[in-house]
Design a protein around this motif. Structure first.
Motif, PDB file in Angstrom:
ATOM      1  N   ASN A  22      33.318  42.624  41.717  1.00 34.01           N
ATOM      2  CA  ASN A  22      33.825  41.343  42.203  1.00 34.01           C
ATOM      3  C   ASN A  22      32.894  40.189  41.806  1.00 34.01           C
ATOM      4  OD1 ASN A  22      35.520  39.570  43.596  1.00 34.01           O
ATOM      5  ND2 ASN A  22      34.403  39.849  45.522  1.00 34.01           N
ATOM      6  N   LYS A  23      33.450  38.999  41.912  1.00 32.32           N
ATOM      7  CA  LYS A  23      32.734  37.738  41.622  1.00 32.32           C
ATOM      8  C   LYS A  23      32.386  37.611  40.140  1.00 32.32           C
ATOM      9  CE  LYS A  23      30.929  37.512  46.334  1.00 32.32           C
ATOM     10  NZ  LYS A  23      29.784  37.235  47.222  1.00 32.32           N
ATOM     11  N   ILE A  24      33.320  38.022  39.294  1.00 34.49           N
ATOM     12  CA  ILE A  24      33.087  37.877  37.854  1.00 34.49           C
ATOM     13  C   ILE A  24      33.036  36.417  37.439  1.00 34.49           C
ATOM     14  CG2 ILE A  24      34.111  40.130  37.324  1.00 34.49           C
ATOM     15  CD1 ILE A  24      36.661  38.657  36.488  1.00 34.49           C
ATOM     16  N   GLN A  60      41.557  36.404  40.278  1.00 34.86           N
ATOM     17  CA  GLN A  60      41.607  36.926  38.924  1.00 34.86           C
ATOM     18  C   GLN A  60      41.558  38.450  38.956  1.00 34.86           C
ATOM     19  OE1 GLN A  60      38.126  34.223  37.599  1.00 34.86           O
ATOM     20  NE2 GLN A  60      39.268  34.571  35.708  1.00 34.86           N
ATOM     21  N   GLY A  61      42.490  39.094  38.267  1.00 31.23           N
ATOM     22  CA  GLY A  61      42.503  40.541  38.171  1.00 31.23           C
ATOM     23  C   GLY A  61      43.003  41.260  39.408  1.00 31.23           C
ATOM     24  N   ASN A  88      29.231  40.420  52.587  1.00 29.77           N
ATOM     25  CA  ASN A  88      29.430  39.359  51.593  1.00 29.77           C
ATOM     26  C   ASN A  88      29.709  39.875  50.191  1.00 29.77           C
ATOM     27  OD1 ASN A  88      27.547  37.717  53.722  1.00 29.77           O
ATOM     28  ND2 ASN A  88      28.980  36.380  52.651  1.00 29.77           N
ATOM     29  N   ALA A  89      30.218  41.111  50.091  1.00 30.77           N
ATOM     30  CA  ALA A  89      30.623  41.606  48.777  1.00 30.77           C
ATOM     31  C   ALA A  89      31.948  41.006  48.339  1.00 30.77           C
ATOM     32  CB  ALA A  89      30.721  43.129  48.787  1.00 30.77           C
ATOM     33  N   GLY A  90      32.705  40.449  49.294  1.00 28.16           N
ATOM     34  CA  GLY A  90      33.984  39.829  48.958  1.00 28.16           C
ATOM     35  C   GLY A  90      35.187  40.597  49.454  1.00 28.16           C
ATOM     36  N   LYS A  91      34.977  41.484  50.418  1.00 30.48           N
ATOM     37  CA  LYS A  91      36.094  42.287  50.933  1.00 30.48           C
ATOM     38  C   LYS A  91      37.124  41.408  51.647  1.00 30.48           C
ATOM     39  CE  LYS A  91      33.440  44.867  53.462  1.00 30.48           C
ATOM     40  NZ  LYS A  91      32.219  44.075  53.169  1.00 30.48           N
ATOM     41  N   SER A  92      36.659  40.527  52.502  1.00 29.78           N
ATOM     42  CA  SER A  92      37.586  39.656  53.235  1.00 29.78           C
ATOM     43  C   SER A  92      38.299  38.702  52.294  1.00 29.78           C
ATOM     44  CB  SER A  92      36.842  38.874  54.318  1.00 29.78           C
ATOM     45  OG  SER A  92      36.302  39.745  55.291  1.00 29.78           O
ATOM     46  N   SER A  93      37.591  38.237  51.282  1.00 29.54           N
ATOM     47  CA  SER A  93      38.231  37.347  50.299  1.00 29.54           C
ATOM     48  C   SER A  93      39.338  38.080  49.555  1.00 29.54           C
ATOM     49  CB  SER A  93      37.185  36.823  49.303  1.00 29.54           C
ATOM     50  OG  SER A  93      36.216  36.031  49.957  1.00 29.54           O
ATOM     51  N   LEU A  94      39.113  39.363  49.261  1.00 31.43           N
ATOM     52  CA  LEU A  94      40.131  40.134  48.553  1.00 31.43           C
ATOM     53  C   LEU A  94      41.370  40.322  49.412  1.00 31.43           C
ATOM     54  CD1 LEU A  94      41.153  41.817  46.200  1.00 31.43           C
ATOM     55  CD2 LEU A  94      39.883  43.773  47.121  1.00 31.43           C
ATOM     56  N   LYS A 102      37.595  44.824  37.278  1.00 31.94           N
ATOM     57  CA  LYS A 102      36.819  43.590  37.362  1.00 31.94           C
ATOM     58  C   LYS A 102      37.713  42.483  37.908  1.00 31.94           C
ATOM     59  CE  LYS A 102      35.735  44.083  32.985  1.00 31.94           C
ATOM     60  NZ  LYS A 102      35.177  43.842  31.644  1.00 31.94           N
ATOM     61  N   ILE A 103      37.265  41.849  38.991  1.00 31.03           N
ATOM     62  CA  ILE A 103      38.090  40.825  39.637  1.00 31.03           C
ATOM     63  C   ILE A 103      37.217  39.668  40.130  1.00 31.03           C
ATOM     64  CG2 ILE A 103      39.708  42.594  40.491  1.00 31.03           C
ATOM     65  CD1 ILE A 103      38.547  41.953  43.339  1.00 31.03           C
TER      66      ILE A 103
END
Length: 348
Positions: free
Chosen positions: A284-286, A320-321, A169-175, A313-314
């Motif tokens: 991530n998740k700024i 974003q970013g 859930n760090a956001g790898k798939s979202s990226l 930062k994204i």
């Protein structure tokens, strides 16, 4: 389709055909002599890297692959037909090991590349081969030799330029969803990603690279906890690692710094080569942090980690970013692929 990255198969090359013992018998030719032909060679088994195959799942249901036996020799000096070779398609990135000894046989990295894994038997000789001035009517022949039989272990390591590394859930798939056409599952619970996903990032018409998302790594992954042991190996072929860090973790007992240190420790335990790869930190998740607190929050993380490498930062969810990050990656990869130029003061 279910992703499978390891499989065992049995390959069996064809036996060589036997030689023929025969004598020419025709009207008005009383002393025809021997005319037995040789057998045909047995077919061999080859593994072939094929672009339209991306998993080893088929080998779970079709684990034995046989080449054809060579035909026996015939009369009138007829040679037996060679056995047909067996070509087994595998995904690019497949490493082949001898199952019993663990010896590495080969590595198929490019589409169309072939690897001989079981050689066909040699043909037997017909009695024509044994005639001589003192043996005008030989009965002797030879049998074809057996083809090779082997048990193989196939291991798939996905081929990508960039690998995403991080906690669940760090956001790898979202990226990877934000920057490519890949559509991995995204949800708000750990272990959403259960197998590697590949996406092609196109920054311009003629500029692109492949990015790989693997299941999240947890503490103890190098010893087999979670899915890390099974999938950390898929990052070994990448040229750049993106360490995705959630700057506002959903777990109250987890801080961004502790999460980052766990990942770094597991990578170092797993492989020195992997730990030495270029690694960028991506915060991530700024969008979850107020704008007036964002810079101070990020600097506090970097100071505590003593991070000295590139930082971006994204917000993968808000996109974003991400564009700036993708262009920076493309520039890095192109610089790495460019051959070093000769210094002007060196003799040519």
């Amino acid at each position: 389709m279910r992703f499978v990255d390891e499989a065992e198969i049995r390959v069996e090359a064809g036996d060589g055909g036997n030689g023929k013992a025969s004598f020419r018998r025709e009207k008005y030719i009383p002393l025809g002599g021997p005319d037995g032909g040789d057998g045909g060679d047995g077919g061999s088994v080859y593994l072939v890297a094929t672009e339209n195959v991306n998993t080893l799942v088929d080998f779970r249901y079709h684990s034995v692959h046989r080449a054809q036996r060579g035909q026996n020799g015939g009369s009138r000096d007829c040679t037996g037909k060679k056995g047909d070779d067996c070509f087994v398609p595998v995904p690019p990135g497949t490493i082949v090991y001898e199952a019993d000894t663990g010896e590495k046989i080969g590595d198929l990295t490019k589409p169309g590349q072939q690897l001989l894994v079981a050689k066909g038997g040699f043909h037997g000789l017909g009695n024509t081969r044994f005639k001589s001035s003192i043996n005008r009517a030989p009965q002797q022949t030879s049998k074809g030799t057996p083809g090779e039989h082997r048990m193989l272990r196939l291991e798939l390591m996905v081929i990508a330029d960039v690998g995403l590394l991080g906690m669940p859930n760090a956001g790898k798939s979202s990226l990877i969803r934000a920057v490519s056409s890949a559509r991995p599952k995204v949800a708000d619970y750990p272990f959403t990603t259960l197998h590697p996903n590949l996406g092609v990032v196109r920054v311009d018409d003629m500029r692109s690279f492949v990015i790989a998302d693997i299941p999240g790594v947890i503490e103890g992954a190098a010893e087999g906890a979670g899915l890390g042991l099974q999938f950390l190996k898929h990052l070994s072929r990448t040229g750049l690692l993106l360490h995705i860090l959630d700057i506002a973790p959903y777990q109250s007992d987890e801080t961004p710094v502790s999460a980052a240190r766990k990942i770094i420790a597991e990578v170092e335990k797993w492989s020195d080569d992997l730990a030495e790869k270029p690694r960028w930190l991506v915060l991530n998740k700024i969008d979850n942090v107020p704008d007036d607190e964002l810079d101070a929050h990020c600097h506090a993380i970097l100071d505590e980690l003593e991070w000295v490498g590139p930082v971006y930062k994204i917000s993968a969810l808000k996109n974003q970013g991400t564009q700036e990050l993708m262009y920076a990656i493309m520039d890095f990869l192109e610089a790495e692929r460019q051959p070093p130029e000769l210094a002007s003061d060196e003799p040519i």
